[in-house]
Design a protein around this motif. Structure first.
Motif, mmCIF file in Angstrom:
data_model
loop_
_atom_site.group_PDB
_atom_site.id
_atom_site.type_symbol
_atom_site.label_atom_id
_atom_site.label_comp_id
_atom_site.label_asym_id
_atom_site.label_seq_id
_atom_site.Cartn_x
_atom_site.Cartn_y
_atom_site.Cartn_z
ATOM 1 N N VAL A 170 0.794 4.888 0.641
ATOM 2 C CA VAL A 170 0.089 6.603 0.787
ATOM 3 C C VAL A 170 0.872 7.616 0.311
ATOM 4 O O VAL A 170 1.538 7.740 1.228
ATOM 5 N N THR A 193 -1.603 -5.787 4.438
ATOM 6 C CA THR A 193 -0.298 -5.538 3.367
ATOM 7 C C THR A 193 0.332 -5.870 3.871
ATOM 8 O O THR A 193 1.353 -5.812 4.937
ATOM 9 N N VAL A 213 0.647 -1.543 -0.077
ATOM 10 C CA VAL A 213 -0.168 -0.479 -0.180
ATOM 11 C C VAL A 213 0.613 1.198 0.056
ATOM 12 O O VAL A 213 1.739 1.245 0.751
ATOM 13 N N THR A 241 3.833 -4.582 2.962
ATOM 14 C CA THR A 241 4.657 -3.845 2.582
ATOM 15 C C THR A 241 3.718 -2.506 2.645
ATOM 16 O O THR A 241 2.874 -2.088 2.233
ATOM 17 N N VAL A 242 4.351 -1.470 3.154
ATOM 18 C CA VAL A 242 4.144 0.132 2.975
ATOM 19 C C VAL A 242 4.920 0.838 2.264
ATOM 20 O O VAL A 242 6.162 0.174 2.972
ATOM 21 N N ILE A 285 8.474 -1.485 6.001
ATOM 22 C CA ILE A 285 7.542 -0.365 5.883
ATOM 23 C C ILE A 285 9.071 0.694 5.250
ATOM 24 O O ILE A 285 10.458 0.605 5.529
ATOM 25 N N LEU A 322 -3.235 -1.553 8.058
ATOM 26 C CA LEU A 322 -3.631 0.149 7.958
ATOM 27 C C LEU A 322 -4.826 0.773 8.752
ATOM 28 O O LEU A 322 -6.612 0.209 8.013
ATOM 29 N N ILE A 351 5.333 5.218 2.741
ATOM 30 C CA ILE A 351 4.915 6.120 3.250
ATOM 31 C C ILE A 351 5.683 7.247 2.617
ATOM 32 O O ILE A 351 6.842 7.384 2.489
ATOM 33 N N VAL A 360 -1.176 3.607 11.100
ATOM 34 C CA VAL A 360 -0.167 1.883 10.153
ATOM 35 C C VAL A 360 0.286 1.466 11.113
ATOM 36 O O VAL A 360 1.066 1.978 12.480
#
Lengths: 78, 301
Positions: free
Chosen positions: B9, B102, B7, B104-105, B266, B93, B107, B84
């Protein structure tokens, strides 16, 4: 039933542009006043919304400040 | 609940570029974002994004949108991530509309304008106080205004206003203006601009709209009657959505050269991070790197 939509905007304001694009995409007719040029309309906008930020949208008397897409959809019923 | 591979962001230059790279790598992902464009929407003259000798922020964002549409990316606009969280092997999230899982993220939430931090500031927002000169400068035709902050953003606001307002005070807390010297010289030649250094805004007053401000210049208190103030005192990172990664003293998320944060899985990119040089083109590059790093990471989990 068509609602009367008035937009108060300036040439340089990015969110005004987003509102215009959004209305056009949805085939909504609207009157656009450039309040950077038109002092009378600026006063009208301030009177209606009680503040000076643009864009301001007047949909049949209901006032929306800023590009609040969900709210615009709701008021227009689309 | 579905578990995404990624995801992203935020959808400024970093998030959108990450999106294009992720789409080309066929990663299963979505972008969650308040708006498309981020701070670029507010930039007026852009003359240092290669390929365009001159383009405005909103126009460049249009180009970004057209580009990302080619890839049918699932962009959840008008939705913002509030938190998060860790969730066993994944991340959870929490947004204003729901929840997502998810692996991985990225940001890429960028920054927001810093506020003055004085009484009445909220009361007079959009009632004389503005944080977007590009948006609101045209409303102050023939008015008396002040620009707070003598960095490049403040100088840019003064230049925009010099064609519109009747009188402009430029107020800087430090001993000298901090923006580019070339622009400072230009501004010093404009008659209707009055520069006040060593000066701090201590009060904003008015009824429905502001009527004036009080500033402290060394030992003196100066009262300025005016119609509007433009706050251009820098920005802060939108990093409060995550608590379990390392941040520096400016609350920027610390990343390494592969956009890893201190917590595996992350990633972060662009102006929300401690990357050197907060520029559109740098943010784009960081977004690209982050997406490639995510692709590599997903191979091994």
């Amino acid at each position: 039933m068509n609602k009367k939509v008035i937009l108060y905007s300036t040439k340089t304001c990015p969110f005004c542009r987003l509102v215009k694009d959004f209305l056009k995409q949805n085939n909504i007719e609207f009157i656009d006043y450039d309040v950077g040029e038109d002092r009378e309309k600026l006063d009208e906008m301030v009177k209606k919304s009680g503040q000076m930020g643009v864009p301001v949208i007047d949909i049949d008397g209901e006032i929306i400040v800023g590009f609040d897409k969900e709210k615009i959809k709701e008021v227009l019923g689309i | 609940m579905k578990i995404y591979e990624l995801v992203i962001v935020g959808a400024g230059p970093a998030g959108l570029t990450a999106g294009i790279y992720a789409a080309r790598k066929k990663i299963d992902f979505i972008i969650i974002t308040k708006d498309i464009g981020g701070q670029t929407l507010y930039s007026w003259d852009i003359e240092n994004y290669i390929g365009y000798q001159f383009i405005t922020g909103p126009e460049l964002v249009e180009k970004f949108k057209l580009h990302i549409r080619e890839f049918n990316v699932d962009i959840r606009e008008n939705e913002y991530v509030m938190k998060v969280l860790k969730d066993t092997k994944n991340f959870r999230l929490i947004t204003n509309k729901g929840e997502y899982l998810t692996k991985t993220v990225i940001i890429a939430t960028g920054r927001k304008p810093k506020e003055l931090g004085i009484d009445n500031e909220n009361k007079f927002k959009n009632r004389g106080i503005t944080y977007c000169a590009t948006c609101d400068a045209p409303l102050f035709r023939d008015k008396v205004v002040a620009v707070i902050g003598g960095g490049n953003a403040g100088l840019d606001a003064v230049l925009q206003l010099s064609r519109i307002a009747k009188k402009i005070y430029l107020i800087e807390i430090k001993k000298e203006l901090t923006g580019d010297r070339f622009v400072i010289e230009k501004i010093k030649k404009i008659e209707k601009v009055e520069i006040l250094t060593n000066s701090q805004v201590i009060e904003v007053y008015g009824d429905n709209f502001i009527n004036g401000i009080k500033i402290k210049k060394e030992e003196d208190i100066i009262d300025l009657r005016l119609d509007g103030i433009f706050v251009e005192i820098g920005s802060i990172p939108n990093s409060e959505i995550i608590d379990f990664v390392e941040k520096n003293e400016n609350r920027e998320i610390i990343v390494d050269c592969k956009n890893n944060t201190s917590f595996p899985g992350i990633f972060a990119a662009g102006d929300v991070t401690n990357v050197f040089a907060k520029q559109i083109i740098v943010a784009c590059g960081e977004g690209a790197k982050a997406a490639i790093a995510v692709f590599e990471y997903l191979k091994y989990i």
